[in-house]
Enzyme design. Sequence first.
Site, PDB file in Angstrom:
ATOM      1  N   ASP A  79      12.195  24.712 -12.834  1.00 40.52           N
ATOM      2  CA  ASP A  79      11.156  23.682 -12.761  1.00 40.52           C
ATOM      3  C   ASP A  79      10.695  23.308 -14.168  1.00 40.52           C
ATOM      4  O   ASP A  79      11.267  22.431 -14.800  1.00 40.52           O
ATOM      5  CB  ASP A  79      10.003  24.186 -11.893  1.00 40.52           C
ATOM      6  CG  ASP A  79       9.004  23.081 -11.543  1.00 40.52           C
ATOM      7  OD1 ASP A  79       9.068  21.994 -12.143  1.00 40.52           O
ATOM      8  OD2 ASP A  79       8.147  23.314 -10.671  1.00 40.52           O
ATOM      9  N   LYS A  98       9.635  40.638 -15.008  1.00 37.55           N
ATOM     10  CA  LYS A  98       8.447  40.034 -15.618  1.00 37.55           C
ATOM     11  C   LYS A  98       7.198  40.430 -14.840  1.00 37.55           C
ATOM     12  O   LYS A  98       7.203  40.540 -13.616  1.00 37.55           O
ATOM     13  CB  LYS A  98       8.579  38.512 -15.695  1.00 37.55           C
ATOM     14  CG  LYS A  98       8.761  37.772 -14.387  1.00 37.55           C
ATOM     15  CD  LYS A  98       8.780  36.278 -14.640  1.00 37.55           C
ATOM     16  CE  LYS A  98       8.947  35.474 -13.348  1.00 37.55           C
ATOM     17  NZ  LYS A  98      10.309  35.489 -12.848  1.00 37.55           N
ATOM     18  N   ALA A 102      10.908  25.339 -16.750  1.00 39.09           N
ATOM     19  CA  ALA A 102      11.852  26.047 -17.629  1.00 39.09           C
ATOM     20  C   ALA A 102      11.186  26.991 -18.621  1.00 39.09           C
ATOM     21  O   ALA A 102      11.871  27.541 -19.488  1.00 39.09           O
ATOM     22  CB  ALA A 102      12.744  25.056 -18.383  1.00 39.09           C
ATOM     23  N   ASP A 135       0.817  -1.216   0.000  1.00 40.73           N
ATOM     24  CA  ASP A 135       0.000   0.000   0.000  1.00 40.73           C
ATOM     25  C   ASP A 135       0.849   1.265   0.000  1.00 40.73           C
ATOM     26  O   ASP A 135       0.353   2.353   0.254  1.00 40.73           O
ATOM     27  CB  ASP A 135      -0.960   0.011   1.189  1.00 40.73           C
ATOM     28  CG  ASP A 135      -0.220   0.050   2.523  1.00 40.73           C
ATOM     29  OD1 ASP A 135       1.029  -0.069   2.519  1.00 40.73           O
ATOM     30  OD2 ASP A 135      -0.884   0.208   3.571  1.00 40.73           O
ATOM     31  N   ASP A 193      14.449  37.528 -12.300  1.00 36.07           N
ATOM     32  CA  ASP A 193      13.377  38.337 -11.718  1.00 36.07           C
ATOM     33  C   ASP A 193      13.980  39.263 -10.669  1.00 36.07           C
ATOM     34  O   ASP A 193      15.137  39.116 -10.277  1.00 36.07           O
ATOM     35  CB  ASP A 193      12.276  37.461 -11.112  1.00 36.07           C
ATOM     36  CG  ASP A 193      12.822  36.415 -10.156  1.00 36.07           C
ATOM     37  OD1 ASP A 193      13.648  36.767  -9.284  1.00 36.07           O
ATOM     38  OD2 ASP A 193      12.432  35.244 -10.282  1.00 36.07           O
TER      39      ASP A 193
END
Length: 339
Positions: A234, A204, A236, A46, A181
Amino acid sequence: MPIHVEPKLIAGNSNQSLAKAVARRMSLHRGVAVDLVQARVERFNDQEIFVEVFENVRGEDMFIIQSTSNPANDTLMELMIMTDALRRSSAHRITAVIPYFGYARQDRRAKARTPISAKLVANLLTRAGIDRVLTLDLHAAQIQGFFDVPVDNLYAAPVFALDIEHHFNGRTAEMTVVSPDVGGVARARELAQRIGCGLAIVDKRRARAGEIAEMTVIGDVKDQICVIVDDIVDTAGTLCKAAELLCEHGAKEVHAYITHGVLSGPAVERVSGSMLKSLVITDSIEPTDKVKAAHNIRIVPTAPMFAQAILNIWNGTSVSSLFEADSLAPIYEGMYSRG
């Protein structure tokens, strides 16, 4: 309790290759064979996790190497259950070596009725019995304060500086470090100062979550070799758009140095087909075969740094000495030449 406590390594299933590399580097540093403690971390039908340690760890200084990467919930539970197994086996001290600390992006309440999951995870690990944490490039430095135990946060920037000096030898004068950023400016500025080059920012604006409305370059990147610096890549999407924008503004080449290569979903395909000449990541997250096969993705090893940090914690010497490239250069000797 042993007369002379030795550092002992044990690993979960999230990044076995890094754990074995750390053990090899510790063996080289000490001149004494260091092996991973024999254990099994398995699942019942499980998917319930079961841990059994096959060696005596009573009174030992234990280091659990486990990134809480995909699947994040499973690897986190492995870490906590391994901690409980070692605590109930009377280990003297338990240090969680977490190269990639999952849930770090949830470090504040950005909206109403949302959790601070990074704090929750810190509470879980502390209550499980962790005495100390060693990690790499936390998404937000304040996460160190979420723990009620000591936290050593290593930085990839000194290793990246060595890598840049080696691979771009003689070209750093025409380089510009770029923050993807506004929030990452401090990280980008630090690397720019280390290699002695200029700084630019990609600003951005989002129309809604996951959708970028506008991107603007702040700074002059014309005829420059641009190096985008961040802690996590992540999917991209933003990274590849930033590379395209920099090329539109006259950048000669665009490279990226990002610590944690999450690279989920279509990320590898996006990077492979993008304007990025290279994406350099560390092995804090075990790379998939697809990542290894990508023509423009390169992996920088962190085992030398983690091995030395573990030894410094064990023998009570400074971990902050590893924040400088000059301190890391001898550890990475043979991998990088300087100047």
